[in-house]
Structures are given as C-alpha cells and as structure tokens.
Design an enzyme around this catalytic site. Structure first.
Site, short mmCIF file in Angstrom:
data_model
loop_
_atom_site.label_atom_id
_atom_site.label_comp_id
_atom_site.label_asym_id
_atom_site.label_seq_id
_atom_site.Cartn_x
_atom_site.Cartn_y
_atom_site.Cartn_z
N HIS A 178 71.66 21.01 -2.30
CA HIS A 178 73.47 20.19 -1.46
C HIS A 178 73.35 20.95 -0.80
O HIS A 178 75.01 20.94 -0.43
CB HIS A 178 73.99 19.26 -2.81
CG HIS A 178 73.19 17.97 -3.22
ND1 HIS A 178 73.71 17.85 -4.98
CD2 HIS A 178 72.08 17.85 -2.95
CE1 HIS A 178 72.47 16.99 -4.98
NE2 HIS A 178 71.97 16.61 -4.29
N ARG B 201 88.49 24.43 -2.38
CA ARG B 201 87.00 24.08 -3.47
C ARG B 201 86.29 26.00 -2.95
O ARG B 201 86.56 26.19 -4.16
CB ARG B 201 85.37 23.13 -2.87
CG ARG B 201 86.34 21.28 -2.99
CD ARG B 201 84.99 20.96 -2.56
NE ARG B 201 84.15 21.29 -4.47
CZ ARG B 201 82.76 20.29 -4.14
NH1 ARG B 201 82.49 19.50 -3.43
NH2 ARG B 201 82.14 21.26 -5.27
N THR C 83 73.82 18.45 -16.52
CA THR C 83 73.67 16.82 -15.53
C THR C 83 73.55 15.96 -15.67
O THR C 83 71.96 16.20 -17.48
CB THR C 83 72.73 17.60 -14.31
OG1 THR C 83 71.97 16.55 -13.39
CG2 THR C 83 71.02 18.03 -14.25
N TYR D 210 87.58 21.19 1.00
CA TYR D 210 86.32 22.04 1.38
C TYR D 210 87.17 23.45 1.49
O TYR D 210 86.69 24.02 1.03
CB TYR D 210 84.96 22.39 2.33
CG TYR D 210 84.36 21.10 2.32
CD1 TYR D 210 83.82 21.56 1.01
CD2 TYR D 210 84.61 20.21 3.01
CE1 TYR D 210 82.36 19.72 1.06
CE2 TYR D 210 83.03 18.99 2.43
CZ TYR D 210 82.52 19.10 1.60
OH TYR D 210 82.06 18.61 1.18
N GLN E 157 71.76 21.85 -8.21
CA GLN E 157 72.81 20.59 -7.16
C GLN E 157 74.13 20.81 -6.92
O GLN E 157 74.95 21.16 -5.61
CB GLN E 157 72.97 19.31 -8.33
CG GLN E 157 71.56 18.57 -8.66
CD GLN E 157 71.92 17.76 -9.58
OE1 GLN E 157 71.82 17.61 -10.43
NE2 GLN E 157 72.53 16.24 -9.34
N ASN E 158 74.35 22.09 -7.57
CA ASN E 158 75.61 23.04 -7.53
C ASN E 158 75.76 23.70 -5.75
O ASN E 158 75.07 24.56 -5.59
CB ASN E 158 76.36 24.34 -8.30
CG ASN E 158 76.88 23.22 -9.77
OD1 ASN E 158 76.00 22.11 -9.89
ND2 ASN E 158 76.25 24.03 -11.09
N VAL E 159 76.65 23.15 -5.67
CA VAL E 159 77.30 24.61 -4.45
C VAL E 159 77.60 25.36 -4.30
O VAL E 159 78.27 26.22 -3.61
CB VAL E 159 77.85 23.55 -3.01
CG1 VAL E 159 77.36 22.35 -3.02
CG2 VAL E 159 79.17 23.00 -3.63
N ASP E 160 78.08 26.11 -5.47
CA ASP E 160 78.71 27.10 -5.57
C ASP E 160 78.03 28.75 -5.81
O ASP E 160 76.50 28.20 -5.79
CB ASP E 160 79.81 28.24 -6.62
CG ASP E 160 78.73 26.56 -7.89
OD1 ASP E 160 77.65 27.87 -8.81
OD2 ASP E 160 78.73 26.15 -9.04
#
Length: 229
Positions: free
Chosen positions: A104, A56, A171, A53, A86-89
């Site tokens: 997420h 990332r 997606t 992580y 859905q992105n974690v950015d």
C-alpha cells in the site's frame, strides 16, 4: 534455505504506537477515511490530505520497531525471508529486515503527481503545498489510496506461491486484495496466523492459529521454527 513468507498488517505496528485511521481520534473523527485517502479527496481538499499524512508521518518518526519486528529480522539468519506488508511504515526495515514488499505504499516516501516513477525519500515529516518534483508538479504521498490499483499485488502473489512456510501477523485477513493472498499458498505449506482475535479464514489442517498479540505470538513462533530448522 527454506522460504519463509510473512504477511503483516496493522497489528504488528500497533505495538509500536502506530495508530490506524480509526484510532487517531481528535480532528479525524469527523471524517470518513475516503475524505483523506482517495484521489477525490486530493482533488477536493489537498491541504486536508497533506495534514492527515503529515500527522501520520510525524507519528512514524517518533516510533520504533518492537520485539515482533526484531524477532522477524532475526529469522533472516535461518530462512530465506520475504515480508509482504499492508503497512506503510518502515519499521520492518528499521528492525533489520532486508526484503520487504509494501502493498500500500510507504509513508516516508512522496512522488510526483505527473510522473509516478519519480519517488523521493522524506527525511522530515512535513509535506507542504508547493513542494514540487523536478518536473514542477506538486508532490503527493507515495500511498495507494482508496480507488487506486494495488500494483504490487501480483508480485506479492508470486512471492507467496513460493513459500515453504507462511505466516500471517497482525491482520484480520479482511482487507482485499491482500487477504486473497492466502489462496496462493500451496495446500501442503504450514500457515501460522498470529492474531489475538478470530481472523476470517477457512479452517484446515495446515492452518495453525496463535491467538496472541504480535510480540508474544512471534516469540512462540520463533521458538517453534528454530526448533524445526
């Protein structure tokens, strides 16, 4: 204002240079995703998870929003816009979107391992062993790992059910439970799916595919929506 709801996935972030796990290559080619993104991984090899992580997060700090993000942000002037991602950015937020629901988790946040309500913003990319919360426990990525519940999914379903226009961008609609959100869209609502491939969805008169990458597809869609606004 009409409610415009957008479900976004990794395809929109890819144009900003954000790589998925399978694209990261190098060291990570030897690992299955569950070996770096699951509660079991955290128990078995915490340093490996932290390293994964951290890489990332470093990548995210070096990335910028792309035209698709900015076109979406511009649409807030004309629509009541909600983004379910859905992105974690944080590229949607950095482009100017003010209403983003992360299914997420968020890469630039960490949380306590004993109290999940203790969530902290990261202003640097490296989380280390020994970084603790105010209750003295190790901090972990604020990410929904494989095997953990997607707590935001019911809120997302409620948002989607209120859409006057629904957009899917970046997606393939193959990752659940997010892919199941399509079933909460009213049958009378137009659905625009921006994807250069062939996402998995059942064809219907209300579904309008735009077979383009995120940035070029958003330009087409933005022009169409503004002409109809």
């Amino acid at each position: 204002m009409r409610k415009l709801v957008v479900l976004s996935g990794s395809g929109i972030s890819a144009e900003s240079g954000i790589k998925t796990f399978r694209d990261m290559g190098g060291l990570w080619e030897q690992y299955d995703v569950t070996e770096v993104a699951s509660p079991q991984a955290w128990e078995n090899n915490r340093q490996l998870v932290l390293d994964f992580y951290n890489q990332r997060r470093k990548q995210l700090f070096e990335s910028e929003p792309n035209p698709a993000h900015y076109d979406l942000a511009d649409l807030e002037k004309y629509f009541d816009l909600r983004i379910v991602t859905q992105n974690v950015d944080d590229l949607h937020e950095r482009a100017g979107n003010s209403n983003v629901l992360h299914l997420h988790g968020e890469l630039k946040k960490v949380r306590s391992t004993v109290d999940p309500t203790l969530i902290y913003e990261m202003d640097h990319w490296e989380l280390k062993e020994g970084d603790i919360c105010e209750k003295g426990s190790q901090l972990r990525p604020h990410i929904v790992w494989f095997g953990e519940p997607v707590d935001a999914i019911m809120e997302a379903a409620e948002v989607v059910s209120q859409a006057d226009i629904f957009v899917v961008i970046g997606t393939s609609l193959s990752v659940y439970p997010a892919a199941g959100l399509l079933q909460y869209v009213s049958s009378s609502v137009p659905v625009y799916i921006i994807d250069p491939g062939s996402p998995e969805y059942q064809s219907s008169p209300s579904i309008h595919p735009i077979k383009e990458k995120a940035s070029s597809g958003m330009k087409i869609l933005k022009k169409k929506l503004l002409q109809e606004a």
